[in-house]
Structures are given as C-alpha cells and as structure tokens.
Design a protein around this motif. Structure first.
Motif, PDB file in Angstrom:
ATOM      1  N   LYS A 385     -85.585  -2.899   4.358  1.00 43.72           N
ATOM      2  CA  LYS A 385     -84.808  -4.133   4.302  1.00 43.72           C
ATOM      3  C   LYS A 385     -83.326  -3.819   4.410  1.00 43.72           C
ATOM      4  O   LYS A 385     -82.892  -2.663   4.302  1.00 43.72           O
ATOM      5  CB  LYS A 385     -85.074  -4.883   2.993  1.00 43.72           C
ATOM      6  N   ARG A 386     -82.544  -4.858   4.623  1.00 42.12           N
ATOM      7  CA  ARG A 386     -81.090  -4.790   4.531  1.00 42.12           C
ATOM      8  C   ARG A 386     -80.664  -5.759   3.434  1.00 42.12           C
ATOM      9  O   ARG A 386     -81.154  -6.889   3.371  1.00 42.12           O
ATOM     10  CB  ARG A 386     -80.430  -5.154   5.849  1.00 42.12           C
ATOM     11  N   SER A 387     -79.761  -5.320   2.567  1.00 43.32           N
ATOM     12  CA  SER A 387     -79.327  -6.170   1.467  1.00 43.32           C
ATOM     13  C   SER A 387     -77.941  -5.736   1.018  1.00 43.32           C
ATOM     14  O   SER A 387     -77.305  -4.876   1.649  1.00 43.32           O
ATOM     15  CB  SER A 387     -80.330  -6.088   0.305  1.00 43.32           C
ATOM     16  N   SER A 388     -77.470  -6.338  -0.056  1.00 43.46           N
ATOM     17  CA  SER A 388     -76.162  -5.990  -0.604  1.00 43.46           C
ATOM     18  C   SER A 388     -76.244  -6.019  -2.112  1.00 43.46           C
ATOM     19  O   SER A 388     -77.167  -6.597  -2.699  1.00 43.46           O
ATOM     20  CB  SER A 388     -75.089  -6.960  -0.104  1.00 43.46           C
ATOM     21  N   GLY A 389     -75.288  -5.393  -2.754  1.00 40.25           N
ATOM     22  CA  GLY A 389     -75.287  -5.351  -4.207  1.00 40.25           C
ATOM     23  C   GLY A 389     -74.172  -4.477  -4.735  1.00 40.25           C
ATOM     24  O   GLY A 389     -73.228  -4.119  -4.008  1.00 40.25           O
ATOM     25  N   THR A 390     -74.313  -4.099  -6.010  1.00 35.17           N
ATOM     26  CA  THR A 390     -73.297  -3.294  -6.691  1.00 35.17           C
ATOM     27  C   THR A 390     -73.936  -2.014  -7.199  1.00 35.17           C
ATOM     28  O   THR A 390     -75.017  -2.059  -7.798  1.00 35.17           O
ATOM     29  CB  THR A 390     -72.684  -4.073  -7.865  1.00 35.17           C
ATOM     30  N   ILE A 391     -73.272  -0.884  -6.979  1.00 32.83           N
ATOM     31  CA  ILE A 391     -73.819   0.397  -7.426  1.00 32.83           C
ATOM     32  C   ILE A 391     -73.817   0.441  -8.948  1.00 32.83           C
ATOM     33  O   ILE A 391     -72.780   0.241  -9.597  1.00 32.83           O
ATOM     34  CB  ILE A 391     -73.004   1.575  -6.861  1.00 32.83           C
ATOM     35  N   SER A 392     -75.001   0.693  -9.521  1.00 30.43           N
ATOM     36  CA  SER A 392     -75.134   0.824 -10.968  1.00 30.43           C
ATOM     37  C   SER A 392     -75.191   2.284 -11.391  1.00 30.43           C
ATOM     38  O   SER A 392     -74.744   2.648 -12.477  1.00 30.43           O
ATOM     39  CB  SER A 392     -76.388   0.091 -11.446  1.00 30.43           C
ATOM     40  N   ASN A 393     -75.757   3.142 -10.527  1.00 33.75           N
ATOM     41  CA  ASN A 393     -75.823   4.585 -10.814  1.00 33.75           C
ATOM     42  C   ASN A 393     -76.065   5.308  -9.493  1.00 33.75           C
ATOM     43  O   ASN A 393     -76.679   4.758  -8.581  1.00 33.75           O
ATOM     44  CB  ASN A 393     -76.940   4.889 -11.812  1.00 33.75           C
ATOM     45  N   ILE A 394     -75.573   6.546  -9.393  1.00 32.65           N
ATOM     46  CA  ILE A 394     -75.767   7.300  -8.156  1.00 32.65           C
ATOM     47  C   ILE A 394     -75.718   8.784  -8.437  1.00 32.65           C
ATOM     48  O   ILE A 394     -74.952   9.250  -9.297  1.00 32.65           O
ATOM     49  CB  ILE A 394     -74.702   6.905  -7.093  1.00 32.65           C
ATOM     50  N   ASN A 395     -76.618   9.541  -7.781  1.00 27.81           N
ATOM     51  CA  ASN A 395     -76.576  11.006  -7.788  1.00 27.81           C
ATOM     52  C   ASN A 395     -77.021  11.463  -6.404  1.00 27.81           C
ATOM     53  O   ASN A 395     -77.373  10.627  -5.556  1.00 27.81           O
ATOM     54  CB  ASN A 395     -77.455  11.569  -8.914  1.00 27.81           C
ATOM     55  N   PRO A 396     -76.994  12.757  -6.122  1.00 31.09           N
ATOM     56  CA  PRO A 396     -77.322  13.197  -4.759  1.00 31.09           C
ATOM     57  C   PRO A 396     -78.727  12.836  -4.302  1.00 31.09           C
ATOM     58  O   PRO A 396     -78.997  12.821  -3.094  1.00 31.09           O
ATOM     59  CB  PRO A 396     -77.137  14.727  -4.839  1.00 31.09           C
ATOM     60  N   GLU A 397     -79.650  12.557  -5.231  1.00 28.11           N
ATOM     61  CA  GLU A 397     -81.036  12.271  -4.845  1.00 28.11           C
ATOM     62  C   GLU A 397     -81.345  10.784  -4.742  1.00 28.11           C
ATOM     63  O   GLU A 397     -82.166  10.372  -3.922  1.00 28.11           O
ATOM     64  CB  GLU A 397     -82.007  12.901  -5.854  1.00 28.11           C
ATOM     65  N   GLU A 398     -80.722   9.950  -5.588  1.00 29.17           N
ATOM     66  CA  GLU A 398     -81.103   8.539  -5.586  1.00 29.17           C
ATOM     67  C   GLU A 398     -79.937   7.667  -5.991  1.00 29.17           C
ATOM     68  O   GLU A 398     -78.940   8.138  -6.549  1.00 29.17           O
ATOM     69  CB  GLU A 398     -82.298   8.289  -6.513  1.00 29.17           C
ATOM     70  N   ILE A 399     -80.100   6.375  -5.703  1.00 28.41           N
ATOM     71  CA  ILE A 399     -79.073   5.389  -6.019  1.00 28.41           C
ATOM     72  C   ILE A 399     -79.734   4.192  -6.683  1.00 28.41           C
ATOM     73  O   ILE A 399     -80.845   3.801  -6.328  1.00 28.41           O
ATOM     74  CB  ILE A 399     -78.315   4.956  -4.739  1.00 28.41           C
ATOM     75  N   THR A 400     -79.072   3.632  -7.695  1.00 25.73           N
ATOM     76  CA  THR A 400     -79.537   2.405  -8.357  1.00 25.73           C
ATOM     77  C   THR A 400     -78.540   1.308  -8.057  1.00 25.73           C
ATOM     78  O   THR A 400     -77.334   1.480  -8.255  1.00 25.73           O
ATOM     79  CB  THR A 400     -79.672   2.606  -9.873  1.00 25.73           C
ATOM     80  N   ILE A 401     -79.066   0.175  -7.585  1.00 26.13           N
ATOM     81  CA  ILE A 401     -78.225  -0.923  -7.112  1.00 26.13           C
ATOM     82  C   ILE A 401     -78.616  -2.200  -7.833  1.00 26.13           C
ATOM     83  O   ILE A 401     -79.810  -2.506  -7.969  1.00 26.13           O
ATOM     84  CB  ILE A 401     -78.389  -1.113  -5.590  1.00 26.13           C
ATOM     85  N   LEU A 402     -77.622  -2.955  -8.309  1.00 22.69           N
ATOM     86  CA  LEU A 402     -77.880  -4.317  -8.781  1.00 22.69           C
ATOM     87  C   LEU A 402     -77.859  -5.206  -7.547  1.00 22.69           C
ATOM     88  O   LEU A 402     -76.801  -5.532  -7.012  1.00 22.69           O
ATOM     89  CB  LEU A 402     -76.815  -4.762  -9.784  1.00 22.69           C
ATOM     90  N   ASP A 403     -79.069  -5.545  -7.067  1.00 22.19           N
ATOM     91  CA  ASP A 403     -79.194  -6.249  -5.802  1.00 22.19           C
ATOM     92  C   ASP A 403     -78.722  -7.693  -5.944  1.00 22.19           C
ATOM     93  O   ASP A 403     -79.077  -8.394  -6.899  1.00 22.19           O
ATOM     94  CB  ASP A 403     -80.644  -6.218  -5.321  1.00 22.19           C
ATOM     95  N   GLU A 404     -77.907  -8.109  -4.990  1.00 18.17           N
ATOM     96  CA  GLU A 404     -77.317  -9.443  -5.043  1.00 18.17           C
ATOM     97  C   GLU A 404     -78.361 -10.535  -4.853  1.00 18.17           C
ATOM     98  O   GLU A 404     -78.305 -11.592  -5.470  1.00 18.17           O
ATOM     99  CB  GLU A 404     -76.250  -9.546  -3.949  1.00 18.17           C
ATOM    100  N   GLU A 405     -79.362 -10.271  -4.015  1.00 17.19           N
ATOM    101  CA  GLU A 405     -80.375 -11.282  -3.717  1.00 17.19           C
ATOM    102  C   GLU A 405     -81.378 -11.444  -4.850  1.00 17.19           C
ATOM    103  O   GLU A 405     -81.726 -12.559  -5.239  1.00 17.19           O
ATOM    104  CB  GLU A 405     -81.108 -10.919  -2.428  1.00 17.19           C
TER     105      GLU A 405
END
Length: 889
Positions: A385-405
């Motif tokens: 999918k394509r979406s947008s949001g705000t980064i909640s956490n990030i490291n070299p392996e994974e990212i956590t996003i507060l998805d806007e939708e």
C-alpha cells in the motif's frame, strides 16, 4: 475384551437363533468362488428406507442378517433376548459367551440366547434385581424391547454405567421427560449425549414404545464407534483412488491397499442412501469393512482428515525436500509437507507453494494421522500500500508509523536499500527522527520508499516577550537569543488551572514550551511557570489610581494584587482592557479574579457562584450553597428570583432541592440572587463542527438542535488527556454536555468500556460489570445514570447476567449504559490492521473495525481470529462501530 470373531458361518448361525425364524444364510467366498457376491448388506425393504446405511454397516460387520424371505424386516419389533445377543456380538465377546452356554438362568429365554444373557448378567449389562421385578423373569426373552430399556443395555455394554449414574438427576430435554423411568433416565441422557439415541421430530423420546429392527440397527451402528475397533475395520485418510482400489492411511501412519468389488457399497455420514464411488475424494476420512480382503462397506465419516492447526509466519519452502519453514514466537520451525498438500489463499481460492510470500501469516493444518502438513491457509499477506503518517520509532531493521488513515501504530520491516527523500533530495535512515511526518510505500510487507513531508521540529522553551501586531507570531527569548515563531491557525494554549486559555492569557515573563507541527508552525503553547487560582466574592477595598494594583479582602484580611496591561476585564460577557475598570467596578463591590501568582489575569464583578445547595428556604427567601473554593455562602433571594433548568420551560422556586448543584446569579446592585441555574448533564450527538468560528451544533435526546460556542467559559474534558481541544471532537460523536440553567458549561468526551453484566442489585442500585479486559466495575445507578436497550430506556432490573453492555462515562461519572445486542454476520475475511470484513446477502462486502483486544469464541472456548473462515456465521457485538466480541456459530 477380546475382538469379536468374524467367521461367516458362526455369524449366520448366531443370527439364525437371534431373530427366531427362517433366515437366509450368507454363502462363504470359498463355496461361491466369488467373494464379491458372498455378503448381502442391502435388502429389498431397505433400498428406500431411512435405515439403509445403518443396516448395511451392521450386516457388513456380521451383527445382523436378513430374514428367510430375503428382506431385512425393518419394521418388525425386536425381542429382549435378541437385543442382548446383538449387544454381546457388538462387544466382540461371542467367544467368551460360548463358555457359558451350559449354565442356567432364572430368566426365561430361548436356548440359543442363554449364553448371551448369561454373559450380560455376568458383565453387569443386565441387573437381575431390575429384570426380576413383578415376575419379570416369565417369558423374559420373548418380550419386545422398550426404547428406554435398550438405552440402558447399550450404555452398559459401552462401559459407561458410571456416567449414567452421574446423569440420573438431570432432566432429559424431551417433552415426555416425565414418562422416562427414574432408573433409566441417566442412561437415556448419556445415550443422547453420545448421539446414539435421538427423539422424534416432535421432540418426544417415547420411552416405553417397542423398538423395531430399523431403530435397533441405527442405535447399534452409532454405538459401534465407542467400542474397540474390529480387525475387519480400517479407518483413516483416503490418500488415493483407482478403478479397483483405495489407499487408506490409518492413524498409526500405516498405508492399506484395499480392493474394491462390484458390490462394494459406498455411503456418507450425512446421507441415508448409497453414493457413487466417484463421490469419494482424496483427503476424506473413511470407514471400511472388509470381508476376505475385499471392501464390502465404505463410509465417508468426514470430508476432512483430522488435523491440528499451527499458526506462524511463513519463511520459506523447499519443494524438493517437501519441507516448509515458519517462524513461531520468533523461532524457526520446519514441517514435512504431504505430497498432496493444498494451499488456500486469503480469498479462499486455491493457490500453490510457489505463490507463498515471506512474512505471510499462515495456518498449517497438520494431519494427526501422518504428522504431515496437508493444507496451508494464508490468513494474512504482507500488505502492499501507499499511505502517510508520523514516525513513532525507527531502527535499521524496522519502522513504526502512526498511520494517518487507520490512526493506529503499524510496524514494518525495512528493505536493505530503502529509498528516503525530502524535498527532492536523497536522505539516509540516519536523517529520520521520531515525529517526522512521512509518505511511505509498503511492498509485500516491507517499507521500500519513504518521503519526508514535514521534518520534526524540536520543542522550544523560553521566556515570553510578546506577539506581533496581528498575533500571528510569538516572540520568546532563551540562551540562544530572542526569536519569533509563526503560529498555526488553531494554536492551543495550556495553563494549569485555567479552563480554556487563549493567547490573551499569556503574560510577559511567562516561561513557555512551544511545540510545532510538521510545517514548523507553533501548534501548542504551554505556560510552565505558573498555576492559576480562582478567587470569588472578594470585597474590593481600593484601586490604585495608576491601575497598577488593587487591594481586596481575603478571609477578612487585605491582600495586594497586581494589575498589568494584559489584565482582562470581563463585563456582561464581553472583554475590555483593564483601563475601563472604573466604568464597571467600584470600591466596596464584590469581585471575582483569576490569579497567576499575585498577578491578576482576569477580573470581573461578582455575578454568580456555583456550588451544592446546602440549605434552602424559598418562603424565607434564603439559600446556602457550599463552594469548595470559598466555603459556604448564605445568600438572599430577590423578590423576582426564578429558577432555570434546561429543557424545562415552566419552573418554580420549589423545583430546587437540597443537594442540587447550582449556579446562582446575583443582581449587580444589592447582590441578591436573581437566578438559580440548576446543573443538568445531557447526552448530545455532535452534528457539525466549525473549527474556524469555534462553533458546534449538536442534537440532544429530543432532537433539539443546540449551538455551542467554544469561548473561554466552555471547557472540553477528555477522559485520558489533561487538555482537550476542538480537534478531539468529531461529527457523529456522542458526548455529554453539562448545563447550568440553559448555559453550556462543558463538553465531556466519553470513555467507553464493553463488558458483561455480572449482577444488577435493584435494592442498592448497583450494577456490577466485568469488562472484556477483566476489570470489575461497580456502578452507582441511583443518579446520573441512563440505561437503554435499542431506543428504549429500561431499568437495571431488566438486565440479566451475561447481557453484553456498553458503559460510557464522562469525567464527572455521568454514565450512559446500553445493552449491546448481537448481530449475525457472515465472514468474508479477517483483514489486516485490526479490521474484519463481512458479506451480506447481496454479496456486498462491509469492513468493520476490531477492538485491539477483541474476544473471539466458539461455544465456551476462546479461539483465535485466525480460526475464522470465509462464510462462517458469527454473532458480533458492536459499540460505536467497533467489534468487541465475536461468537462463532
């Protein structure tokens, strides 16, 4: 217990005696030269009879045979000695019974039946004390068997006498339960529990009715599964079918090649008549009876091989080695694949091993017979999918996003070469920080592209110096110097103790914390160095001629309070500069002030007070209200005093009661009470929101339209936030609004909980609810409580334990409770990210949100969401569009 002997001649001799008449003998394979024609299991009178499958099974096993005229005699009643003979043969105990043939018994039976009856007495299948009552031994064997007596015999033959005794106090579910003898009731209950005996279509058991050969065949055929399996029987998974053979894998893993003949009969567990061999399918569970190594009876007992489910995340598959590897709780585990393994995609369609995508959530169905995986069900594919949001956490392996939708936290692994850009320039992962606003692309569960749409700006702390002329820029000073920051249109101001602060309430010297939105505009301002104090009914002693300070009496002592050019004067609901003070307030009058330290933020003439009515005498024109901040206030009523209550057009002074919370409005001249505004809290549904004009329209319970202006005196309360703004409200949202008289005081956002009614105590007016997360709530229903079922208001006495209920409470404890009625739905599929979809009768798909800790049950057992399949029928319990519980039917 020994296996029963399968000798054709012995069976037929016994059967000849068992049914007392002329019976047809079954020829052996040797005498006919064709084993395929040696066994007759279908009779002329069972071809179109409901008992055909049961009779065929027992005939194949050698338990029954036909009459001398070639029929089965389905409607002929069965004698007691015949039932006992069949039970002993069903138990495989004929050889043991043979040893007892020369002994005697007080029960009058035919010679051929004596050994069976003796064995039954010896093993406790018959109880002499029961059978000998009232000369019951006379002609005992020739008596027709009654249905409740047969239940007793078959349950004892199965070795379940103790279970029957434990069920003797339980009423049967039949309408004629009262007709069942007390000593037979427990046996009937167990027989029904095991599915061996059923009632009539009108739900009657008919316990004393005679039983015929068709009914007997059905009972004994159903009971056979609870006894040790005969050597002539093979049960297992059907793994291959040819023109003249079946290949069956039993529970030990042994594979049997079974020959088929022209007269092999095929049946299904859910059909009374024969089916075709072409109706058989690989993967089905079958029950096969052999005679001379040839199948005479084949029954499909289940369309699926017995399996256990294993859930995990797909890693990879080795098709050559027939191995699949999945990750379970972070550990990689491998399983062997069956050569005919099936793959089912998320939409229920067939797929293949090569189409499995890593990171897919899958269910492996492992055969309990072979321990191989026979089916792979894809429950959830890695989304694209394509979406947008705000980064909640990030490291070299994974990212956590507060998805806007979805407004949920979503975590994804990152591909090794993820593309990161901002304003057309390439970035690295190291350039990303928590709270960056991004657009992103997910491909097969991995984030492959990230575009920063707004970089996160660190909060700024400093001392307030002022605004520009249009109040669109704020200036603060810190160790880095003075700087101006542009304000967002809906900037929020937070001051501890102030109900609804605005930029007008920020004073020179205040220590501020500025936070920014993704565009670098100030979205909130928090004043950190002061708390706000509200003082009421102060006597104004004097005013400095330069308007630099005032002197008031607090607890009969003078107190100096400072005025500033930012002090706001309130009069008649409007705001004025403090330079207008003398126009509206004079010395010796009573005033209310809002203080920060010793500095006056707001000042107004005392016009009204809130509190609880402590004493009240309308005739004497006296009222005493208790206010936590200023104590008890004794006030006189004006001759023209009136009472105002929301939604009550006609009122009198007697409508005010001791204990009511009220606001009293005073006359400007003599401080007499002119109005008593009674506090009420009403349920509203928000209709529209105008954030620019700060106006809200809402409908109350009577569909009256209310217009609410978010000015400095109207607060928004959130159950889990210290501060709430207009952006915490939405159209369609149910809130409570607190009124004093007809004036709205606060909008209260509700905290919803879903649970089950434990107890409704009408005497003490308490309601006990266990929430779905295990909390116990005890709710006082005596005040500020409303309970509805659908659109109808009900009392708590109408509740039953186990009722599902939604509890919505505001910050003051006002409670709206609603019985949650179940809705029947048909599963389409469990979606990703906390959603599930259903399909209606028109084929339309409806998606619904799942609560994070949604409960899923099948009967009394909790199951996983992954256990739900397409087209499953379920009951759902929905609160505000969110599903909290699912019951699978």
């Amino acid at each position: 217990m020994k296996q029963r002997i399968h000798r054709i001649i012995a069976w037929t001799l016994v059967l000849l005696m068992a049914f007392g008449g002329t019976y047809a003998f079954a020829a052996t394979g040797a005498s006919s030269g064709n084993a395929d024609s040696a066994v007759k299991i279908i009779f002329p009178d069972t071809v179109n009879h409901w008992s055909q499958r049961y009779v065929a099974k027992l005939a194949a096993l050698g338990i029954v045979n036909g009459l001398g005229d070639g029929t089965y005699g389905a409607q002929i009643n069965v004698k007691q000695q015949e039932i006992i003979a069949m039970a002993v043969r069903l138990m495989g105990a004929e050889e043991e019974a043979d040893k007892l043939s020369n002994m005697g018994t007080s029960l009058q039976v035919s010679d051929w039946a004596r050994k069976y009856v003796l064995y039954a007495l010896q093993e406790g299948i018959l109880d002499p004390s029961e059978e000998l009552k009232n000369n019951g031994h006379i002609n005992w064997g020739e008596r027709t068997a009654k249905r409740e007596w047969v239940a007793k015999v078959i349950i004892r033959a199965l070795g379940k006498d103790q279970e029957a005794k434990e069920s003797a106090d339980r009423a049967a579910s039949f309408k004629d339960n009262h007709d069942i003898s007390a000593d037979a009731l427990g046996y009937v209950n167990v027989a029904v529990d095991l599915g061996i005996i059923t009632g009539t279509s009108s739900n009657e058991f008919l316990p004393l009715q005679s039983i015929d050969r068709a009914q007997t065949a059905a009972i004994f055929a159903r009971a056979e599964q609870y006894l040790p399996q005969s050597e002539a029987v093979i049960k297992g998974a059907l793994t291959a079918i040819t023109a003249d053979t079946l290949r069956v894998r039993d529970e030990s893993g042994q594979v049997h090649m079974i020959s088929l003949g022209n007269s092999t009969a095929y049946y299904r567990f859910d059909a009374d008549k024969q089916i075709l061999k072409s109706d058989l399918a690989v993967g089905q569970q079958v029950y096969v009876v052999l005679r001379d190594h040839l199948a005479v009876y084949v029954e499909v007992i289940s369309d699926r091989e017995p399996t256990e489910s294993i859930f995990g995340q797909f890693e990879r598959v080795d098709t050559a080695a027939r191995i699949i590897k999945i990750k379970i709780d972070g550990q990689e585990v491998e399983f062997e694949l069956d050569e005919n393994v099936a793959v089912i995609d998320v939409d229920g369609r067939g797929s293949s091993l090569s189409q499995l995508i890593p990171l897919s959530e899958i269910e492996l169905k492992k055969s309990t017979l072979s321990s191989r995986i026979i089916e792979i069900v894809v429950k959830d594919k890695p989304i694209s999918k394509r979406s947008s949001g705000t980064i909640s956490n990030i490291n070299p392996e994974e990212i956590t996003i507060l998805d806007e939708e979805t407004n949920r936290l979503e975590t994804y692994p990152l591909v090794e070469q993820v593309i990161v850009t901002h304003e057309g320039k390439s970035l690295t992962l190291d350039d990303l920080v928590i709270s960056d606003e991004i657009a992103y692309r997910v491909l097969n569960g991995f984030v492959t592209e990230i575009t920063v749409t707004a970089k996160y700006v660190e909060p700024v702390k400093g001392t307030f110096e002022g605004f520009n002329e249009k109040k669109t820029t704020i200036f603060v000073r810190n160790e880095e110097g003075a700087r101006g920051y542009d304000l967002a249109e809906d900037v929020a101001v937070h001051i501890e103790g102030m109900v609804y602060a605005t930029t007008n309430d920020i004073f020179s010297g205040d220590i501020l914390m500025l936070t920014f939105d993704g565009n670098g505009l100030v979205r909130s301002i928090k004043v950190e160095n002061r708390n706000v104090e509200h003082l009421q009914m102060l006597e104004l002693v004097s005013v400095d001629e330069n308007l630099e300070f005032i002197v008031v009496k607090v607890d009969k002592a003078p107190r100096l309070l400072y005025l500033t050019e930012d002090t706001i004067l309130e009069a008649y609901g409007l705001e004025y500069p403090v330079s207008e003070l003398s126009k509206y307030i004079t010395e010796k009058q009573r005033i209310d002030v809002v203080l920060s330290g010793e500095y006056v933020q707001r000042i107004k003439r005392s016009e009204g007070y809130t509190g609880k009515v402590k004493d009240y005498n309308p005739a004497a024109r006296k009222i005493v209200i208790s206010n936590p901040a200023i104590g008890d206030l004794s006030l006189n009523l004006s001759p023209y005093a009136f009472v105002q209550i929301i939604n009550q057009s006609s009122t009198t002074l007697s409508d005010v009661k001791i204990g009511d919370e009220v606001r009293v409005v005073l006359s400007p001249e003599d401080l007499l009470v002119t109005q008593i505004q009674v506090k009420r809290t009403l349920k509203h549904t928000i209709e529209t929101i105008n954030a620019t004009n700060r106006m809200i329209t809402a409908l109350d319970e009577n569909n009256n339209k209310r217009y609410l202006s978010l000015n400095s005196s109207l607060a928004i309360h959130h159950p889990s936030k210290p501060y709430a703004t207009i952006h915490d409200l939405s159209a369609g949202q149910i809130v409570t609004v607190t009124y004093y008289g007809s004036s709205a005081e606060s909008i209260n956002i509700l905290d919803y909980k879903f649970g089950t009614v434990e107890h409704a105590d009408r005497l003490y007016q308490n309601l006990t609810v266990q929430t779905h997360d295990g909390q116990i709530l005890i709710i006082d229903t005596s005040k500020n409580f409303e309970l509805t079922r659908g659109a109808q208001k009900i009392e708590i006495s109408a509740l039953n334990p186990g009722d599902r209920i939604s509890i919505a409470q505001d910050h003051e404890g006002y409670t709206l409770a609603q019985v949650v009625l179940r809705q029947m739905k048909i599963i389409n599929q469990v979606e990703s990210i906390g959603e599930i979809s259903f399909v209606n009768q028109m084929g339309e798909v409806e998606k619904m949100q799942l609560a994070p800790d949604v409960i899923v049950r099948a009967g009394n057992s909790k199951i996983s969401l992954n256990d739900l399949k397409k087209n499953d029928r379920v009951y759902v319990y929905v609160v505000n569009g969110v599903i909290y519980e699912i019951d699978k039917l």
